[in-house]
Design a protein around this motif. Structure first.
Motif, short mmCIF file in Angstrom:
data_model
loop_
_atom_site.label_atom_id
_atom_site.label_comp_id
_atom_site.label_asym_id
_atom_site.label_seq_id
_atom_site.Cartn_x
_atom_site.Cartn_y
_atom_site.Cartn_z
N ASP A 372 1.34 -1.36 -0.06
CA ASP A 372 -0.08 -0.14 0.27
C ASP A 372 1.18 0.99 0.05
O ASP A 372 0.22 2.73 -0.42
N GLU A 373 1.83 0.90 0.66
CA GLU A 373 2.69 2.46 0.87
C GLU A 373 3.30 2.87 -0.87
O GLU A 373 4.06 3.87 -0.96
N ASP A 374 3.35 1.65 -1.90
CA ASP A 374 4.20 1.70 -2.79
C ASP A 374 3.11 2.31 -4.01
O ASP A 374 3.54 2.96 -5.32
N VAL A 375 2.02 2.12 -3.91
CA VAL A 375 0.60 2.09 -4.97
C VAL A 375 -0.62 2.60 -4.85
O VAL A 375 -0.95 2.43 -3.92
N PHE A 376 -1.30 3.09 -5.53
CA PHE A 376 -2.53 3.66 -5.98
C PHE A 376 -3.43 2.84 -6.11
O PHE A 376 -2.47 3.22 -7.72
N LEU A 377 -4.39 2.84 -6.78
CA LEU A 377 -5.02 2.19 -7.88
C LEU A 377 -4.86 2.53 -8.85
O LEU A 377 -3.97 2.22 -10.03
N THR A 378 -6.05 4.05 -8.86
CA THR A 378 -5.99 4.50 -9.99
C THR A 378 -5.94 6.19 -9.52
O THR A 378 -6.38 6.54 -8.51
N GLU A 379 -6.33 7.09 -11.03
CA GLU A 379 -6.49 8.48 -9.65
C GLU A 379 -7.46 8.77 -9.79
O GLU A 379 -8.83 9.50 -9.03
N SER A 456 5.17 9.60 -5.93
CA SER A 456 4.62 10.49 -4.54
C SER A 456 5.26 9.08 -3.82
O SER A 456 6.19 9.21 -3.29
N ARG A 457 4.69 8.45 -3.97
CA ARG A 457 5.26 7.08 -3.10
C ARG A 457 6.17 6.68 -3.61
O ARG A 457 7.43 5.86 -2.32
N ALA A 458 7.10 6.61 -4.52
CA ALA A 458 7.97 5.70 -4.67
C ALA A 458 9.02 6.50 -4.09
O ALA A 458 10.65 6.10 -4.40
N PHE A 459 9.10 8.38 -4.68
CA PHE A 459 10.39 8.89 -4.79
C PHE A 459 10.67 9.02 -2.96
O PHE A 459 11.95 9.39 -2.61
N LYS A 460 9.36 8.75 -2.68
CA LYS A 460 9.77 8.86 -0.80
C LYS A 460 10.43 7.68 -0.18
O LYS A 460 11.61 7.67 0.31
#
Length: 532
Positions: A372-379, A456-460
């Motif tokens: 969950d910290e890495d990905v969201f489903l869609t915008e 955003s998640r991957a960058f952090k």
């Protein structure tokens, strides 16, 4: 004025702090909290005019802060912020009085708009504030009574709670029968424009109506899924037709679609929990759609269920691993048809199908090592209520379409995870080369053709800090170089490193370095002259 920022993640708090020129907006003092306890202490001690509150704070909920503000009658305007899967709680925040909500990662323009909207409310005329205060007092006087009524839904508390209820409200001795209406929270169209505001108004109006005739109460955030429960009670001969008609009128006036199940008449309070179970079952058997869709319980109804099919689950997952979209569509429909087992397409059956799919989806994420910290489903996030909100016709097809969209995103995210280290290195290089420009997270995501939330998640994860703070650090570092190597004015340096407001630049510079730009230059030159 004062503002409180509440989030359990420090990078989110920092980002919100850095995004706006708070002092210019009239907020002289900024407080931060990472727990509910810390937030409520600050609210009690400092009475901030504005609070920006995460709806999920570690293992706690932002609704606890909302309840505290309401209970203490503190005039703090709240802006809720949330992640992609928090909308059942966002709904609760609106119901409790939140003004606005923002989706993480927070965009500067949207935060600015929400704060300006809050300033309008904070500066509301005294007469309006007096009305709001009066409503709050009236709600608080009946709070204890509501708590006791809520306890009646728990079999082990019925006897003691009803005895206490009779002490504070003797008129309940005349209430002999009850009827329960149940709305499952996941069937609400929470992403429809202004739906949460309209729902909040509707629930308040229903509560006022029921209180005025002394024949009911409404409960929000009932478990298991943040549901809405309306309890009607009255003397032995009442049929509640008038109350039901009035609730329908209010729903029509607010244009607020509510799918309800209704129990049969039961003895109050001893059969209240039985009535609630019937209402939940009836809600699941509802096959109607509309502003006020009510299904009454009958004895032929039973709990909805899905049939297990490991074979079809495996076939669907295999097609996802291969990434063959036509096969995925076929296997998805076959799986759905098997698990629904020929049952009528009611709200409850579709709800179970929705929940089962996303349970499988979570399993697929774990198998693909996507967290969950890495990905969201869609915008374009949806809930079952959003699908139902279009129309009843073709609802199942709309569900299939959304499931396929999610699966496509899963396949794409798996590829992105594999490419992530190289991709994030390219993003940091891009920021290093373009720090002097106005760069939003959306623009950066568009540049690299990836999902903004994933970026955003991957960058952090790659850098250890959020993108806003990372970019800010680059700009301050570049500003330090210009301060020590040129005679440019502070305003010129601010402009060259990407700040379009010299005062805001100076504040951010001091936050990072501990001194003002002018002091930094002075100290550097003083040290240099001593060395010479």
């Amino acid at each position: 004025m004062k503002v409180l920022i509440v989030d359990d993640e420090s990078h989110v708090r920092d980002a919100i702090f850095l995004l706006l020129p708070w002092e210019e907006l009239g907020f002289e003092r900024i407080f931060m909290a990472q727990t509910v306890a810390a937030a409520t202490r600050l609210i009690q001690d400092e009475k901030p005019e504005l609070a920006i509150v995460d709806v999920v704070i570690g293992n706690e909920l932002g609704t606890e802060i909302m309840n505290y503000i309401n209970d203490q009658k503190i005039r703090t305007t709240v802006i809720a912020i949330s992640g992609h899967d928090d909308f059942q709680y966002v709904r609760s925040m609106f119901i409790l009085g939140a003004l606005e909500y923002l989706l993480k990662p927070i965009e500067q323009d949207k935060l600015y708009g929400a704060v300006k909207k809050a300033q309008v409310q904070i500066g509301a005329d005294p007469q309006s504030q007096s009305v709001l205060s009066g409503l709050s007092r009236r709600q608080n006087t009946s709070e204890y009574q509501q708590d006791l009524l809520r306890n009646l839904f728990q079999a082990e508390l019925v006897e003691s709670s009803f005895a206490q209820l009779l002490e504070v409200a003797p008129q309940f001795s005349e209430k002999k029968q009850c009827r329960v209406l149940h709305c499952t929270g996941s069937t609400l169209s929470v992403h429809q424009d202004e739906f949460l505001q309209r729902m909040s108004r509707l629930l308040n109006q229903i509560q006022e109506e029921l209180e005025s005739v002394g024949q009911g109460v409404i409960f929000q955030n009932m478990q298991p899924s943040m549901d809405i429960v309306i309890l009607l009670y009255g003397p032995a001969q009442v049929d509640f037709d008038r109350e039901l008609h009035r609730i329908k009128e209010l729903a029509l006036r607010e244009n607020c679609a509510v799918i309800l199940g209704s129990s049969r008449m039961h003895a109050f309070p001893n059969e209240l929990r039985t009535a609630w179970k019937e209402a939940m079952i009836a809600a699941d058997h509802n096959d109607q759609f509309g502003i006020f869709a009510l299904k009454e319980y009958d004895s032929k109804m039973s709990n909805m269920y899905l049939k297990s099919s490991l074979q079809k689950e495996s076939a669907l997952y295999s097609s996802i691993i291969i990434g063959d979209l036509p096969t995925i569509k076929i296997q998805l429909q076959r799986w759905a048809e098997i698990v629904m087992n020929g049952q009528p397409h009611t709200i409850g059956l579709l709800r179970l199908l929705w929940e089962e799919f996303f349970q499988l989806y979570n399993d697929w994420e774990r198998a693909a090592e996507i967290t969950d910290e890495d990905v969201f489903l869609t915008e374009h996030i949806k809930t079952l209520g959003d699908i139902l909100g279009n129309s009843w016709d073709g609802t199942l097809k709309q569900m299939y379409k959304y499931f396929i969209t999610c699966i496509e995103q899963l396949i794409e995210n798996k590829k992105l995870m594999q490419e992530s280290p190289n991709m994030m290195a390219r993003v940091t290089d891009y920021l290093e080369l373009n720090y002097m420009k106005r760069i939003s997270q959306q623009e950066c995501a568009d540049h690299f053709h990836i999902n903004k939330d994933y970026l955003s998640r991957a960058f952090k994860k790659h850098t250890g800090i959020g993108m806003v703070k990372y970019l800010n650090n680059i700009r301050i570092r570049k500003a330090c170089e210009l301060l020590t190597s040129t005679d440019l004015q502070i305003m010129e340096i601010a402009d060259q490193v990407g700040y379009f407001d010299a005062k805001y630049f100076s504040r951010q510079f001091k936050v990072v370095t501990g001194v003002s730009p002018a002091q930094y230059r002075y100290e550097y030159r003083s040290q240099s002259s001593q060395i010479i």
